[in-house]
Write a protein that holds these residues in place. Structure first.
Motif, PDB file in Angstrom:
ATOM      1  N   SER A  13       0.808  -1.227   0.000  1.00 53.91           N
ATOM      2  CA  SER A  13       0.000   0.000   0.000  1.00 53.91           C
ATOM      3  C   SER A  13       0.835   1.269   0.000  1.00 53.91           C
ATOM      4  N   GLY A  14       2.126   1.172  -0.343  1.00 53.09           N
ATOM      5  CA  GLY A  14       2.930   2.381  -0.401  1.00 53.09           C
ATOM      6  C   GLY A  14       4.333   2.143   0.112  1.00 53.09           C
ATOM      7  N   LYS A  15       5.071   3.221   0.302  1.00 55.37           N
ATOM      8  CA  LYS A  15       6.470   3.143   0.687  1.00 55.37           C
ATOM      9  C   LYS A  15       6.613   2.762   2.165  1.00 55.37           C
ATOM     10  N   LEU A  16       7.657   1.985   2.448  1.00 51.07           N
ATOM     11  CA  LEU A  16       7.921   1.520   3.803  1.00 51.07           C
ATOM     12  C   LEU A  16       8.340   2.692   4.687  1.00 51.07           C
ATOM     13  N   HIS A  17       7.724   2.786   5.881  1.00 47.98           N
ATOM     14  CA  HIS A  17       8.105   3.834   6.827  1.00 47.98           C
ATOM     15  C   HIS A  17       8.402   3.226   8.197  1.00 47.98           C
ATOM     16  N   LEU A  18       8.866   4.051   9.109  1.00 50.80           N
ATOM     17  CA  LEU A  18       9.263   3.575  10.433  1.00 50.80           C
ATOM     18  C   LEU A  18       8.129   2.846  11.144  1.00 50.80           C
ATOM     19  N   GLY A  19       6.911   3.340  10.983  1.00 52.94           N
ATOM     20  CA  GLY A  19       5.763   2.697  11.615  1.00 52.94           C
ATOM     21  C   GLY A  19       5.544   1.292  11.085  1.00 52.94           C
ATOM     22  N   ASN A  20       5.683   1.101   9.760  1.00 56.64           N
ATOM     23  CA  ASN A  20       5.571  -0.237   9.173  1.00 56.64           C
ATOM     24  C   ASN A  20       6.640  -1.163   9.732  1.00 56.64           C
ATOM     25  N   TYR A  21       7.867  -0.641   9.799  1.00 61.23           N
ATOM     26  CA  TYR A  21       8.990  -1.495  10.180  1.00 61.23           C
ATOM     27  C   TYR A  21       8.859  -1.981  11.623  1.00 61.23           C
ATOM     28  N   PHE A  22       8.676  -1.043  12.550  1.00 60.08           N
ATOM     29  CA  PHE A  22       8.631  -1.432  13.956  1.00 60.08           C
ATOM     30  C   PHE A  22       7.265  -1.973  14.374  1.00 60.08           C
ATOM     31  N   SER A 181       4.405  -5.907  22.973  1.00 65.07           N
ATOM     32  CA  SER A 181       5.688  -5.234  22.793  1.00 65.07           C
ATOM     33  C   SER A 181       5.791  -4.519  21.449  1.00 65.07           C
ATOM     34  N   VAL A 182       4.846  -4.796  20.531  1.00 64.95           N
ATOM     35  CA  VAL A 182       4.894  -4.148  19.225  1.00 64.95           C
ATOM     36  C   VAL A 182       4.674  -2.647  19.392  1.00 64.95           C
ATOM     37  N   ALA A 183       5.532  -1.884  18.777  1.00 69.68           N
ATOM     38  CA  ALA A 183       5.510  -0.440  18.974  1.00 69.68           C
ATOM     39  C   ALA A 183       4.365   0.227  18.226  1.00 69.68           C
ATOM     40  N   VAL A 184       3.733   1.204  18.899  1.00 68.32           N
ATOM     41  CA  VAL A 184       2.854   2.136  18.211  1.00 68.32           C
ATOM     42  C   VAL A 184       3.710   3.362  17.930  1.00 68.32           C
ATOM     43  N   VAL A 185       4.029   3.584  16.680  1.00 70.44           N
ATOM     44  CA  VAL A 185       5.039   4.572  16.310  1.00 70.44           C
ATOM     45  C   VAL A 185       4.370   5.898  15.977  1.00 70.44           C
ATOM     46  N   PRO A 186       4.752   6.984  16.678  1.00 74.38           N
ATOM     47  CA  PRO A 186       4.152   8.283  16.359  1.00 74.38           C
ATOM     48  C   PRO A 186       4.701   8.856  15.068  1.00 74.38           C
ATOM     49  N   TYR A 197      -2.412   9.569   7.062  1.00 68.18           N
ATOM     50  CA  TYR A 197      -2.251  10.905   7.647  1.00 68.18           C
ATOM     51  C   TYR A 197      -1.136  11.714   6.992  1.00 68.18           C
ATOM     52  N   GLY A 198      -0.355  11.078   6.119  1.00 67.46           N
ATOM     53  CA  GLY A 198       0.745  11.793   5.478  1.00 67.46           C
ATOM     54  C   GLY A 198       1.794  12.281   6.463  1.00 67.46           C
ATOM     55  N   ASN A 199       2.057  11.483   7.514  1.00 68.42           N
ATOM     56  CA  ASN A 199       2.953  11.917   8.589  1.00 68.42           C
ATOM     57  C   ASN A 199       4.128  10.960   8.783  1.00 68.42           C
ATOM     58  N   THR A 200       4.583  10.346   7.693  1.00 68.43           N
ATOM     59  CA  THR A 200       5.535   9.240   7.802  1.00 68.43           C
ATOM     60  C   THR A 200       6.994   9.687   7.662  1.00 68.43           C
ATOM     61  N   LEU A 201       7.873   8.838   8.176  1.00 66.77           N
ATOM     62  CA  LEU A 201       9.306   8.934   7.938  1.00 66.77           C
ATOM     63  C   LEU A 201       9.690   7.714   7.117  1.00 66.77           C
ATOM     64  N   PHE A 236      11.347  11.499  21.598  1.00 68.84           N
ATOM     65  CA  PHE A 236      11.913  10.473  22.466  1.00 68.84           C
ATOM     66  C   PHE A 236      11.331   9.103  22.132  1.00 68.84           C
ATOM     67  N   ALA A 237      10.022   9.052  21.821  1.00 70.52           N
ATOM     68  CA  ALA A 237       9.384   7.773  21.469  1.00 70.52           C
ATOM     69  C   ALA A 237      10.030   7.167  20.226  1.00 70.52           C
ATOM     70  N   LEU A 238      10.419   8.001  19.273  1.00 74.66           N
ATOM     71  CA  LEU A 238      11.090   7.505  18.067  1.00 74.66           C
ATOM     72  C   LEU A 238      12.540   7.119  18.369  1.00 74.66           C
ATOM     73  N   TYR A 239      13.201   7.922  19.183  1.00 73.84           N
ATOM     74  CA  TYR A 239      14.601   7.666  19.534  1.00 73.84           C
ATOM     75  C   TYR A 239      14.759   6.311  20.206  1.00 73.84           C
ATOM     76  N   ARG A 240      13.856   5.988  21.113  1.00 77.17           N
ATOM     77  CA  ARG A 240      14.016   4.755  21.882  1.00 77.17           C
ATOM     78  C   ARG A 240      13.861   3.504  21.020  1.00 77.17           C
ATOM     79  N   LEU A 241      13.234   3.626  19.846  1.00 76.46           N
ATOM     80  CA  LEU A 241      13.127   2.495  18.936  1.00 76.46           C
ATOM     81  C   LEU A 241      14.477   2.126  18.330  1.00 76.46           C
ATOM     82  N   LEU A 242      15.380   3.102  18.250  1.00 76.59           N
ATOM     83  CA  LEU A 242      16.631   2.935  17.515  1.00 76.59           C
ATOM     84  C   LEU A 242      17.860   2.864  18.410  1.00 76.59           C
ATOM     85  N   ALA A 243      17.697   3.155  19.700  1.00 74.67           N
ATOM     86  CA  ALA A 243      18.834   3.244  20.612  1.00 74.67           C
ATOM     87  C   ALA A 243      18.833   2.086  21.597  1.00 74.67           C
ATOM     88  N   ALA A 244      20.005   1.795  22.148  1.00 75.89           N
ATOM     89  CA  ALA A 244      20.124   0.791  23.195  1.00 75.89           C
ATOM     90  C   ALA A 244      19.520   1.333  24.493  1.00 75.89           C
TER      91      ALA A 244
END
Length: 333
Positions: A13-22, A181-186, A197-201, A236-244
């Motif tokens: 349904s479109g290009k892969l974004h952070l919300g799809n991935y996590f 544990s699956v993330a709801v990504v803002p 919503y056109g709000n993707t990364l 911060f919610a996005l940062y914690r997905l990518l950081a230790a």
């Protein structure tokens, strides 16, 4: 359970974004470690909302490239296009004759989509029956889903139980697996990240656009020197997905201490996104140069899925009184 058969599907349904991935892809890739995994690209399901042939072909290709680039192992996961397993569609008809109308009328997905302006159609209304056929054709034990899809797996169980009661035991009853544990990504506006919503990364999109969108992420108006609450911050919610874990805690302490500007966090977040997905981006570019190899992966996955689907369909046909018909033919894609 050990040795479980696990199935998941994703619509092109479109290009892969952070919300799809996590939110979906990473949990789907983890299935490879938990049992016998089946993962399909739901191109027939996509037809309920995607009516541009060229776009459907492009997005289907993108899903295949994205999953392979992000770590899907076709030796451990049967990865295939839904449309390459035609047994699913005959099974959907056999299931439809035992599916009560009232069961479909209670499904919230149809109501939600039509409320958002999707044109009502039989395909949209009968979507849960085709989803049931996807699940039952390979005799799945577990179906990892978000809470918004849990009802469809429950419908599958109801339909399978009704078929078994009426015609004899043919289907396993699958269980929805809700992963808390699956993330709801803002998204960049603070709402759930969604193409709607056109709000993707976007992960594999233009890096200049990615930088622009990261810098647009909505924050509060707290001054630089003020302490800030990391638990209410989209950044911060996005940062914690990518950081230790220790990195996340260190940033949280800087938030609470004050003197940290959101611009600094945005620059760090951008660098982390680029670094996290750089190997996957390189792998995707390599795969895109060899489309025949990608097609071969999908063909092998479809052959594995069809082998199981043929056995299931043969049993279902026999149960309802139909002849074996073309079950044994060797016209795999």
């Amino acid at each position: 359970m050990a040795g479980s058969r696990i199935l998941s599907g994703v619509q092109p349904s479109g290009k892969l974004h952070l919300g799809n991935y996590f939110g979906m892809m990473k949990p789907a890739l983890e299935m490879q470690e938990e049992g016998e995994a089946y993962l399909f690209i739901a191109d027939y399901h996509a037809l309920t909302t995607v009516h541009d042939a060229a776009r459907l072909r492009e997005w289907t290709r993108d899903v295949a490239l994205d999953f392979l680039a992000c770590g899907l192992d076709p030796e451990r996961t049967a990865f295939y296009r839904q449309s390459d397993v035609p047994e699913v569609h005959e099974l959907a008809w056999l299931l439809s004759v035992v599916t009560p109308m009232g069961l479909l009328e209670r499904c919230h997905s149809y109501k939600d989509k039509t409320a958002r302006g999707v044109t009502p159609s039989h395909g949209l209304f009968a979507y849960p029956v085709l989803m049931a056929a996807d699940i039952l054709c390979v005799q799945s034990d577990k179906v990892p889903v978000g809470r918004d899809q849990k009802q469809h797996v429950e419908v599958t169980r109801d339909v399978a139980a009704k078929f078994n009661h009426q015609f004899g035991e043919v289907f396993r009853l699958p269980a929805p697996e809700i992963r808390d544990s699956v993330a709801v990504v803002p998204g960049i506006d603070g709402k759930k990240m969604s193409k709607t919503y056109g709000n993707t990364l976007d992960i594999f999109g233009d890096e200049k656009t990615l930088k622009k969108n990261v810098m647009r992420i909505v924050t509060d108006s707290a001054p630089l020197e003020a302490p800030k609450d990391p638990d209410t911050c989209n950044l911060f919610a996005l940062y914690r997905l990518l950081a230790a874990g220790d990195e996340t805690e260190a940033l949280a302490e800087r938030y609470r201490a004050g003197g940290l500007g959101y611009g600094t966090v945005k620059k760090d977040l951008l660098e982390r996104i680029q670094a996290y997905f750089a190997p996957m981006r390189a792998r995707r570019e390599e795969l895109a140069r060899d489309p025949e190899a990608v097609e071969a992966v999908l063909a092998r996955g479809a052959a594995r899925a069809r082998e199981e689907a043929r056995r299931t369909l043969s049993r279902a046909r026999e149960a309802v009184g139909l002849p074996p018909g073309a079950i044994g033919r060797e016209d795999t894609p």
